[in-house]
Design a protein around this motif. Structure first.
Motif, PDB file in Angstrom:
ATOM      1  N   SER A 137       4.261   3.379   0.743  1.00 35.07           N
ATOM      2  CA  SER A 137       4.224   2.760   1.816  1.00 35.07           C
ATOM      3  C   SER A 137       2.927   2.552   2.191  1.00 35.07           C
ATOM      4  O   SER A 137       3.265   1.371   3.024  1.00 35.07           O
ATOM      5  CB  SER A 137       4.379   4.347   2.625  1.00 35.07           C
ATOM      6  N   ASP A 138       1.562   2.798   1.465  1.00 38.96           N
ATOM      7  CA  ASP A 138       0.706   1.521   1.477  1.00 38.96           C
ATOM      8  C   ASP A 138       1.012   0.341   0.555  1.00 38.96           C
ATOM      9  O   ASP A 138       0.584  -0.666   1.546  1.00 38.96           O
ATOM     10  CB  ASP A 138      -0.450   2.432   0.514  1.00 38.96           C
ATOM     11  N   TRP A 178       3.029  -1.349   3.815  1.00 41.41           N
ATOM     12  CA  TRP A 178       2.260  -2.105   4.510  1.00 41.41           C
ATOM     13  C   TRP A 178       1.195  -3.186   4.492  1.00 41.41           C
ATOM     14  O   TRP A 178       1.249  -3.811   4.816  1.00 41.41           O
ATOM     15  CB  TRP A 178       1.473  -0.275   5.154  1.00 41.41           C
TER      16      TRP A 178
END
Length: 317
Positions: free
Chosen positions: A22-23, A26
């Protein structure tokens, strides 16, 4: 005050595989965009555009008259065969029918759409949408076979003409060359009526959407300045509604151009493009000629969409 702020504005990396993933997404939005758009773009590029390219390629092959096998050599012989008198008549017949259906659909749809856009309010607006959309929820084949029964010589339409003592009028119409026949169910007139009925909602809705965008004060201003209803329609209402009419014509024209079921069930023995494609790739086994027939509506609609875009039709879709 800022010296008291000791917490980080950006959260530290989260633990675990999903957290790190997810990081990463992003921090790299381009990768996320590629993941989201990759499958549909591959589907469009490989399945859709790839099949169209294969179809175009097939049209440049030919069929061996002796063996009936496909000759995989680049040639324009299939397109010369496409432009023969019999095949060219099929193209002209189909394009003419599509144009006539589109024109009459627009003439019938405009007053319906105008009433819905200007006068239908509240529950009547809901009734309008229900009445337009309800035929689209029923089976396509059921509607066509229902019209086959309605237009048959023993159907309710002939019965109504008989009761009204107007059978002579129907017989006179059916006796006309080209558009007539033994009955409405085996004539171009019957094919035309079914086409208009089936595709009418696709014409009404874009026109209605375009008319709702026309400010009412423009029509009032035209009247205040001394414009007659005919002048208001010609110089104010029609130009502003034209993108919706063209948008609706995209649906009615293209759907009529490629349909083969309606002419197969309701109509004469003369073929349309869709029927010719079906016959050539099925019974005749002439895949190159079927592909060449298929290229015709693609080219026609490509030119039509180019003109429609220049007229702002896509704004009304």
């Amino acid at each position: 005050m800022s010296a008291l702020v000791t917490t980080e504005t950006i959260l530290p990396n989260r633990p675990g595989l999903m957290g790190r993933l997810s990081d990463f997404l992003w921090k790299h939005p381009q990768v996320l965009l590629a993941i989201l758009l990759g499958p549909p773009v591959l589907w469009l590029g490989i399945i859709y555009l790839g099949s169209l390219f294969a179809l175009l390629l097939q049209s440049f092959f030919s069929i061996d008259d002796f063996s009936g096998l496909i000759n995989y050599e680049f040639t324009f012989a299939t397109y010369r065969q496409l432009l023969s008198d019999a095949n060219f008549d099929i193209i002209v017949r189909t394009v003419t029918m599509a144009a006539v259906v589109t024109i009459f659909s627009a003439l019938i749809a405009f007053p319906i759409a105008y009433y819905a856009a200007r006068y239908a309010k509240g529950k009547w607006k809901a009734v309008f949408y229900l009445g337009i959309m309800l035929p689209l929820w029923s089976s396509y084949l059921v509607k066509i076979y229902a019209w086959k029964l309605i237009l048959a010589k023993e159907g309710i339409l002939t019965w109504a003409f008989t009761k009204l003592h107007l059978l002579w009028m129907l017989d006179g119409w059916l006796s006309l060359p080209i558009i007539g026949g033994n009955s409405l169910s085996v004539s171009y007139t019957g094919t035309f009526l079914v086409f208009v009925y089936v595709w009418m909602p696709f014409m009404i809705l874009p026109i209605q959407a375009a008319l709702e965008r026309v400010p009412g004060n423009l029509i009032e201003a035209s009247s205040d300045l001394g414009g007659t209803p005919q002048q208001t329609f010609r110089h104010v209402l029609f130009p502003l509604a034209l993108p919706g009419i063209v948008a609706g014509s995209i649906f009615t024209f293209s759907l009529t151009l490629g349909d083969y079921i309606i002419p197969q069930i309701v109509g004469s023995s003369r073929l349309f493009i869709g029927q010719a494609v079906y016959a050539q790739q099925g019974t005749a086994g002439n895949i190159p000629l079927a592909a060449a027939f298929t290229v015709v509506p693609i080219v026609i609609m490509g030119l039509y969409l180019f003109v429609a875009k220049r007229m702002g039709a896509f704004d009304a879709l």
